[in-house]
Design a protein around this motif. Structure first.
Motif, short mmCIF file in Angstrom:
data_model
loop_
_atom_site.label_atom_id
_atom_site.label_comp_id
_atom_site.label_asym_id
_atom_site.label_seq_id
_atom_site.Cartn_x
_atom_site.Cartn_y
_atom_site.Cartn_z
N LYS A 58 2.93 9.02 -3.50
CA LYS A 58 2.64 10.44 -3.35
C LYS A 58 2.96 11.20 -4.63
CE LYS A 58 3.48 14.62 -0.77
NZ LYS A 58 4.12 15.38 -1.85
N ASN A 59 3.97 10.76 -5.34
CA ASN A 59 4.34 11.41 -6.59
C ASN A 59 3.55 10.86 -7.78
OD1 ASN A 59 6.66 13.46 -6.17
ND2 ASN A 59 7.04 11.79 -4.73
N GLN A 60 2.52 10.06 -7.46
CA GLN A 60 1.54 9.57 -8.41
C GLN A 60 2.14 8.82 -9.60
OE1 GLN A 60 -1.85 12.23 -9.02
NE2 GLN A 60 -0.98 13.60 -7.47
N LEU A 61 3.15 7.99 -9.29
CA LEU A 61 3.71 7.11 -10.30
C LEU A 61 2.93 5.80 -10.29
CD1 LEU A 61 7.48 7.81 -9.56
CD2 LEU A 61 6.05 8.84 -11.34
N ASP A 62 2.92 5.11 -11.38
CA ASP A 62 2.16 3.86 -11.51
C ASP A 62 2.82 2.75 -10.69
OD1 ASP A 62 0.59 1.74 -12.29
OD2 ASP A 62 1.38 1.66 -14.33
N THR A 63 2.10 2.24 -9.70
CA THR A 63 2.62 1.16 -8.84
C THR A 63 1.99 -0.19 -9.15
OG1 THR A 63 0.97 1.63 -7.14
CG2 THR A 63 3.09 2.77 -6.93
N SER A 64 1.22 -0.28 -10.21
CA SER A 64 0.48 -1.51 -10.50
C SER A 64 1.40 -2.72 -10.69
CB SER A 64 -0.42 -1.33 -11.71
OG SER A 64 0.34 -1.00 -12.86
N LYS A 65 2.60 -2.52 -11.19
CA LYS A 65 3.54 -3.62 -11.42
C LYS A 65 3.90 -4.32 -10.11
CE LYS A 65 8.11 -4.49 -13.43
NZ LYS A 65 9.24 -3.89 -14.14
N SER A 91 1.90 -4.06 -7.15
CA SER A 91 0.77 -3.88 -6.23
C SER A 91 0.63 -5.03 -5.22
CB SER A 91 -0.53 -3.68 -7.00
OG SER A 91 -0.81 -4.81 -7.79
N LYS A 92 0.82 -6.26 -5.64
CA LYS A 92 0.68 -7.40 -4.72
C LYS A 92 1.76 -7.39 -3.65
CE LYS A 92 -1.54 -10.60 -7.91
NZ LYS A 92 -1.39 -11.85 -8.65
N GLU A 93 3.01 -7.19 -4.07
CA GLU A 93 4.12 -7.19 -3.12
C GLU A 93 3.98 -6.04 -2.14
OE1 GLU A 93 4.38 -7.23 -6.46
OE2 GLU A 93 6.00 -8.55 -7.10
N PHE A 94 3.63 -4.86 -2.66
CA PHE A 94 3.54 -3.68 -1.81
C PHE A 94 2.38 -3.81 -0.82
CE2 PHE A 94 2.42 0.98 -1.32
CZ PHE A 94 3.36 1.19 -0.34
N ALA A 95 1.25 -4.29 -1.28
CA ALA A 95 0.11 -4.47 -0.37
C ALA A 95 0.46 -5.47 0.73
CB ALA A 95 -1.12 -4.93 -1.13
N ALA A 96 1.14 -6.55 0.37
CA ALA A 96 1.48 -7.58 1.36
C ALA A 96 2.43 -7.03 2.42
CB ALA A 96 2.11 -8.78 0.66
N ILE A 97 3.48 -6.35 2.01
CA ILE A 97 4.46 -5.87 3.00
C ILE A 97 3.87 -4.73 3.82
CG2 ILE A 97 5.73 -4.21 1.53
CD1 ILE A 97 7.23 -6.68 4.08
N PHE A 120 13.18 -6.92 -3.41
CA PHE A 120 12.09 -6.03 -3.80
C PHE A 120 12.59 -4.58 -3.91
CE2 PHE A 120 8.17 -3.57 -2.49
CZ PHE A 120 7.50 -3.74 -3.69
N TYR A 121 13.39 -4.14 -2.95
CA TYR A 121 13.91 -2.78 -2.95
C TYR A 121 14.75 -2.53 -4.20
CZ TYR A 121 15.86 1.58 -1.11
OH TYR A 121 16.24 2.89 -0.91
#
Length: 191
Positions: free
Chosen positions: A17-24, A26-32, A85-86
């Motif tokens: 929401k704060n529009q920070l780059d999550t590309s690093k 992306s795989k882990e976040f999409a999976a969870i 991950f956290y």
């Protein structure tokens, strides 16, 4: 009491929401976020000591997540992965403040999505990356109830892509909370 998965996914929603780059991540976040605990486990790779399960008349101990495992068991097994991950994402993004929502709002959004996806996973719907819209449409609910849940889904989409939000955050939060209440009333929650 909040589950660790709510805290972790809620934090990543705040990052988005704060529009920070999550590309690093992306795989882990999409999976969870999609409830693909098998993929998340394989991305992070932190095994637990063991967990005891009872399946098809057999008591088993295991340290790995399996592809077709019941979602709650798999979620329990990825606890160490979630902690790892956290810590990584906290080290990357630090403490964040959001002007519109509390941490609990973000955690509730995570709880909403994960709860609905867990019911989908447990029903063994045919796709690993099934869209939340399709999961909601597959539920045995009235059209009105499905529309309410779609308001909750849209709220999460606005968090992920805040530039698409044309309305008022407070109004969207009210609609989301109505959807959250509905999943609790219908017992569509994680626990």
């Amino acid at each position: 009491m909040k589950l660790l998965v709510e805290i972790v996914v809620g934090y990543m929603y705040k990052v988005q929401k704060n529009q920070l780059d999550t590309s690093k991540y992306s795989k882990e976040f999409a999976a969870i976020r999609h409830g693909n605990y098998f993929q998340f486990f394989n991305e992070i790779g932190k095994e637990i000591d063991f967990i005891v399960t009872y399946e098809e008349g057999q008591i088993k101990t295991d340290t790995k997540v399996h592809k077709n495992e019941v979602a709650f068991i798999a979620l329990t097994k990825v606890g160490e992965c979630l902690k790892d991950f956290y810590q990584r994402i906290l080290n990357t993004y630090g403490e964040l403040k959001d002007l519109d929502f509390t941490d609990e709002d973000f955690q509730n959004a995570a709880y909403f999505e994960l709860s609905i996806r867990m019911h989908s996973n447990n029903k063994r719907l045919p796709s690993e990356e099934i869209r939340l819209m399709d999961v909601i449409d597959s539920l045995e609910l009235s059209t009105s109830e499905k529309n309410t849940l779609h308001h909750g889904r849209r709220f999460i989409n606005y968090i992920k892509r805040p530039w698409k939000m044309k309305g008022n955050w407070n109004e969207e939060l009210i609609k989301f909370n109505t959807a959250l209440d509905l999943i609790k009333t219908k017992n569509l929650t994680i626990i």
